[in-house]
Design a protein around this motif. Structure first.
Motif, PDB file in Angstrom:
ATOM      1  N   MET A  58       0.841  -1.203   0.000  1.00  0.00           N
ATOM      2  CA  MET A  58       0.000   0.000   0.000  1.00  0.00           C
ATOM      3  C   MET A  58       0.879   1.257   0.000  1.00  0.00           C
ATOM      4  O   MET A  58       1.970   1.242   0.539  1.00  0.00           O
ATOM      5  CB  MET A  58      -0.944  -0.008   1.210  1.00  0.00           C
ATOM      6  N   ARG A  59       0.318   2.296  -0.640  1.00  0.00           N
ATOM      7  CA  ARG A  59       1.097   3.528  -0.811  1.00  0.00           C
ATOM      8  C   ARG A  59       0.821   4.452   0.377  1.00  0.00           C
ATOM      9  O   ARG A  59      -0.340   4.792   0.633  1.00  0.00           O
ATOM     10  CB  ARG A  59       0.642   4.174  -2.109  1.00  0.00           C
ATOM     11  N   LEU A  60       1.877   4.837   1.094  1.00  0.00           N
ATOM     12  CA  LEU A  60       1.683   5.522   2.374  1.00  0.00           C
ATOM     13  C   LEU A  60       2.465   6.829   2.448  1.00  0.00           C
ATOM     14  O   LEU A  60       3.532   6.964   1.849  1.00  0.00           O
ATOM     15  CB  LEU A  60       2.176   4.629   3.518  1.00  0.00           C
ATOM     16  N   PHE A  61       1.948   7.759   3.245  1.00  0.00           N
ATOM     17  CA  PHE A  61       2.719   8.954   3.594  1.00  0.00           C
ATOM     18  C   PHE A  61       2.285   9.476   4.951  1.00  0.00           C
ATOM     19  O   PHE A  61       1.214   9.129   5.456  1.00  0.00           O
ATOM     20  CB  PHE A  61       2.621  10.026   2.497  1.00  0.00           C
ATOM     21  N   LEU A  62       3.146  10.283   5.572  1.00  0.00           N
ATOM     22  CA  LEU A  62       2.829  10.943   6.838  1.00  0.00           C
ATOM     23  C   LEU A  62       2.576  12.407   6.538  1.00  0.00           C
ATOM     24  O   LEU A  62       3.326  13.035   5.778  1.00  0.00           O
ATOM     25  CB  LEU A  62       3.993  10.847   7.831  1.00  0.00           C
ATOM     26  N   LEU A  76       4.877  15.266   5.268  1.00  0.00           N
ATOM     27  CA  LEU A  76       6.109  15.302   6.063  1.00  0.00           C
ATOM     28  C   LEU A  76       7.053  14.175   5.672  1.00  0.00           C
ATOM     29  O   LEU A  76       8.266  14.306   5.814  1.00  0.00           O
ATOM     30  CB  LEU A  76       5.769  15.182   7.554  1.00  0.00           C
ATOM     31  N   ALA A  77       6.482  13.052   5.221  1.00  0.00           N
ATOM     32  CA  ALA A  77       7.331  11.928   4.810  1.00  0.00           C
ATOM     33  C   ALA A  77       6.555  11.075   3.819  1.00  0.00           C
ATOM     34  O   ALA A  77       5.435  10.641   4.122  1.00  0.00           O
ATOM     35  CB  ALA A  77       7.721  11.081   6.019  1.00  0.00           C
ATOM     36  N   PHE A  78       7.145  10.864   2.664  1.00  0.00           N
ATOM     37  CA  PHE A  78       6.533   9.988   1.666  1.00  0.00           C
ATOM     38  C   PHE A  78       7.188   8.615   1.779  1.00  0.00           C
ATOM     39  O   PHE A  78       8.406   8.497   1.668  1.00  0.00           O
ATOM     40  CB  PHE A  78       6.722  10.574   0.264  1.00  0.00           C
ATOM     41  N   LEU A  79       6.382   7.585   2.036  1.00  0.00           N
ATOM     42  CA  LEU A  79       6.939   6.252   2.308  1.00  0.00           C
ATOM     43  C   LEU A  79       6.835   5.319   1.112  1.00  0.00           C
ATOM     44  O   LEU A  79       7.444   4.241   1.113  1.00  0.00           O
ATOM     45  CB  LEU A  79       6.204   5.616   3.508  1.00  0.00           C
ATOM     46  N   GLY A  80       6.039   5.674   0.130  1.00  0.00           N
ATOM     47  CA  GLY A  80       5.894   4.830  -1.058  1.00  0.00           C
ATOM     48  C   GLY A  80       5.168   3.527  -0.740  1.00  0.00           C
ATOM     49  O   GLY A  80       4.452   3.431   0.256  1.00  0.00           O
ATOM     50  N   GLU A  81       5.388   2.528  -1.582  1.00  0.00           N
ATOM     51  CA  GLU A  81       4.709   1.233  -1.406  1.00  0.00           C
ATOM     52  C   GLU A  81       5.296   0.497  -0.214  1.00  0.00           C
ATOM     53  O   GLU A  81       6.520   0.330  -0.113  1.00  0.00           O
ATOM     54  CB  GLU A  81       4.911   0.363  -2.654  1.00  0.00           C
ATOM     55  N   GLN A  82       4.443   0.045   0.681  1.00  0.00           N
ATOM     56  CA  GLN A  82       4.882  -0.696   1.858  1.00  0.00           C
ATOM     57  C   GLN A  82       3.950  -1.888   2.057  1.00  0.00           C
ATOM     58  O   GLN A  82       2.754  -1.779   1.807  1.00  0.00           O
ATOM     59  CB  GLN A  82       4.817   0.177   3.120  1.00  0.00           C
ATOM     60  N   PRO A  83       4.514  -3.022   2.525  1.00  0.00           N
ATOM     61  CA  PRO A  83       3.636  -4.165   2.795  1.00  0.00           C
ATOM     62  C   PRO A  83       2.722  -3.890   4.001  1.00  0.00           C
ATOM     63  O   PRO A  83       3.019  -3.013   4.824  1.00  0.00           O
ATOM     64  CB  PRO A  83       4.614  -5.305   3.101  1.00  0.00           C
ATOM     65  N   LEU A  84       1.636  -4.635   4.086  1.00  0.00           N
ATOM     66  CA  LEU A  84       0.644  -4.433   5.137  1.00  0.00           C
ATOM     67  C   LEU A  84       1.267  -4.499   6.541  1.00  0.00           C
ATOM     68  O   LEU A  84       0.954  -3.679   7.404  1.00  0.00           O
ATOM     69  CB  LEU A  84      -0.466  -5.482   4.984  1.00  0.00           C
ATOM     70  N   GLU A  85       2.181  -5.466   6.766  1.00  0.00           N
ATOM     71  CA  GLU A  85       2.773  -5.598   8.118  1.00  0.00           C
ATOM     72  C   GLU A  85       3.533  -4.327   8.480  1.00  0.00           C
ATOM     73  O   GLU A  85       3.527  -3.884   9.628  1.00  0.00           O
ATOM     74  CB  GLU A  85       3.770  -6.759   8.208  1.00  0.00           C
ATOM     75  N   ARG A  87      -1.088  16.955  15.609  1.00  0.00           N
ATOM     76  CA  ARG A  87      -0.999  15.527  15.314  1.00  0.00           C
ATOM     77  C   ARG A  87      -0.500  15.280  13.895  1.00  0.00           C
ATOM     78  O   ARG A  87      -0.812  16.033  12.989  1.00  0.00           O
ATOM     79  CB  ARG A  87      -2.391  14.894  15.360  1.00  0.00           C
ATOM     80  N   VAL A  88       0.191  14.175  13.742  1.00  0.00           N
ATOM     81  CA  VAL A  88       0.619  13.708  12.421  1.00  0.00           C
ATOM     82  C   VAL A  88      -0.222  12.482  12.074  1.00  0.00           C
ATOM     83  O   VAL A  88      -0.501  11.651  12.947  1.00  0.00           O
ATOM     84  CB  VAL A  88       2.112  13.326  12.449  1.00  0.00           C
ATOM     85  N   GLU A  89      -0.616  12.374  10.819  1.00  0.00           N
ATOM     86  CA  GLU A  89      -1.424  11.228  10.387  1.00  0.00           C
ATOM     87  C   GLU A  89      -0.664  10.337   9.408  1.00  0.00           C
ATOM     88  O   GLU A  89       0.101  10.817   8.579  1.00  0.00           O
ATOM     89  CB  GLU A  89      -2.710  11.722   9.710  1.00  0.00           C
ATOM     90  N   LEU A  90      -0.914   9.043   9.543  1.00  0.00           N
ATOM     91  CA  LEU A  90      -0.457   8.072   8.534  1.00  0.00           C
ATOM     92  C   LEU A  90      -1.610   7.902   7.551  1.00  0.00           C
ATOM     93  O   LEU A  90      -2.730   7.576   7.958  1.00  0.00           O
ATOM     94  CB  LEU A  90      -0.138   6.729   9.195  1.00  0.00           C
ATOM     95  N   ILE A  91      -1.325   8.155   6.276  1.00  0.00           N
ATOM     96  CA  ILE A  91      -2.393   8.166   5.275  1.00  0.00           C
ATOM     97  C   ILE A  91      -2.054   7.193   4.149  1.00  0.00           C
ATOM     98  O   ILE A  91      -0.905   7.128   3.700  1.00  0.00           O
ATOM     99  CB  ILE A  91      -2.591   9.595   4.725  1.00  0.00           C
ATOM    100  N   GLN A  92      -3.068   6.460   3.732  1.00  0.00           N
ATOM    101  CA  GLN A  92      -2.923   5.586   2.557  1.00  0.00           C
ATOM    102  C   GLN A  92      -3.461   6.321   1.339  1.00  0.00           C
ATOM    103  O   GLN A  92      -4.531   6.932   1.394  1.00  0.00           O
ATOM    104  CB  GLN A  92      -3.728   4.295   2.764  1.00  0.00           C
ATOM    105  N   SER A  93      -2.708   6.282   0.266  1.00  0.00           N
ATOM    106  CA  SER A  93      -3.129   6.914  -0.981  1.00  0.00           C
ATOM    107  C   SER A  93      -3.648   5.820  -1.910  1.00  0.00           C
ATOM    108  O   SER A  93      -2.928   4.881  -2.227  1.00  0.00           O
ATOM    109  CB  SER A  93      -1.921   7.635  -1.587  1.00  0.00           C
ATOM    110  N   VAL A  94      -4.904   5.936  -2.284  1.00  0.00           N
ATOM    111  CA  VAL A  94      -5.563   4.902  -3.074  1.00  0.00           C
ATOM    112  C   VAL A  94      -5.928   5.489  -4.439  1.00  0.00           C
ATOM    113  O   VAL A  94      -6.569   6.537  -4.505  1.00  0.00           O
ATOM    114  CB  VAL A  94      -6.862   4.433  -2.369  1.00  0.00           C
ATOM    115  N   VAL A  95      -5.529   4.815  -5.490  1.00  0.00           N
ATOM    116  CA  VAL A  95      -5.869   5.313  -6.826  1.00  0.00           C
ATOM    117  C   VAL A  95      -7.309   4.948  -7.152  1.00  0.00           C
ATOM    118  O   VAL A  95      -7.710   3.794  -7.014  1.00  0.00           O
ATOM    119  CB  VAL A  95      -4.916   4.717  -7.882  1.00  0.00           C
TER     120      VAL A  95
END
Ligand code: ATP
Ligand code: MG
Length: 175
Positions: free
Chosen positions: A1-5, A42-51, A147-155
């Motif tokens: 999943m594609r993630l960013f903070l 604040l931080a782009f994490l790109g594709e990351q596995p679910l765990e 607060r900072v949020e962890l967000i999933q980017s969904v196409v």
């Protein structure tokens, strides 16, 4: 999943940013970011596995940030992708500190991708044809963040949509 903070604006600032985006679009063209997607990455994490996503969410929920105020007072433009953004003309050392602190934690979790430079900005328009000019309204707003949020980017067919997954704990009370 594609993630960013990211930091997500409170409702009043979100509305004001939406108004600014509308004014900017009339002058610069392009595609507006939907109001409910406005954010500061604040931080782009790109594709990351679910765990990994779960580990990041757990880490974030145990962590609380030093609250701060981001003063927004400048229009900006990234020419190549035609991005029109708003940000702060002055340096924002507290945001830089926060970005570094987050990347320190992410690296401990085994995530790489810390950028060499950090230029805090909120994208208002994509694919804009013209840069913002002096006829756009002066910006003078402040955004208090806690607060900072962890967000999933969904196409989706309507472009990328963001889904909040986790966020930092409320700030600690000052002694
Ligand atoms: P789309 O790419 O579909 O136009 P988007 O850019 O809103 O939509 P993402 O690409 O998932 O969605 O990006 C999420 C956030 O991360 C945005 O703030 C984006 O600017 C930022 N971002 C995306 N890619 C990078 C990257 N390679 N480096 C730094 N930040 C990035
Ligand atoms: Mg993108």
């Amino acid at each position: 999943m594609r993630l960013f903070l990211a930091l997500v604006p409170p409702p009043a600032q979100r509305r004001r940013l939406g108004e600014l985006a509308e004014r900017a679009q009339a002058r610069c063209g392009g595609r507006r970011m939907p109001d409910d997607s406005l954010h500061l990455t604040l931080a782009f994490l790109g594709e990351q596995p679910l765990e990994r996503a779960e580990a990041i969410g757990d880490w974030l929920a145990r962590f609380s940030i030093l609250p701060g105020r981001w003063r927004l007072d400048a229009w900006g433009h990234f020419r190549r992708p035609g991005i029109v953004w708003v940000g702060g003309a002055e340096g924002q050392p507290a945001l830089g500190d926060l970005q570094r602190q987050l990347w320190d934690g992410l690296e401990e979790l085994g995530i790489s991708g810390r950028p060499e430079r950090f230029a805090p900005h909120i994208t208002l328009l994509r694919h804009a044809r013209r840069p913002p000019g002096p006829e756009l309204p002066r910006i003078a707003m402040a955004w208090d963040y806690t607060r900072v949020e962890l967000i999933q980017s969904v196409v989706t067919q309507q472009g990328s949509r963001y889904r909040p997954l986790a966020r930092t704990a409320p700030p600690e009370e000052m002694p």
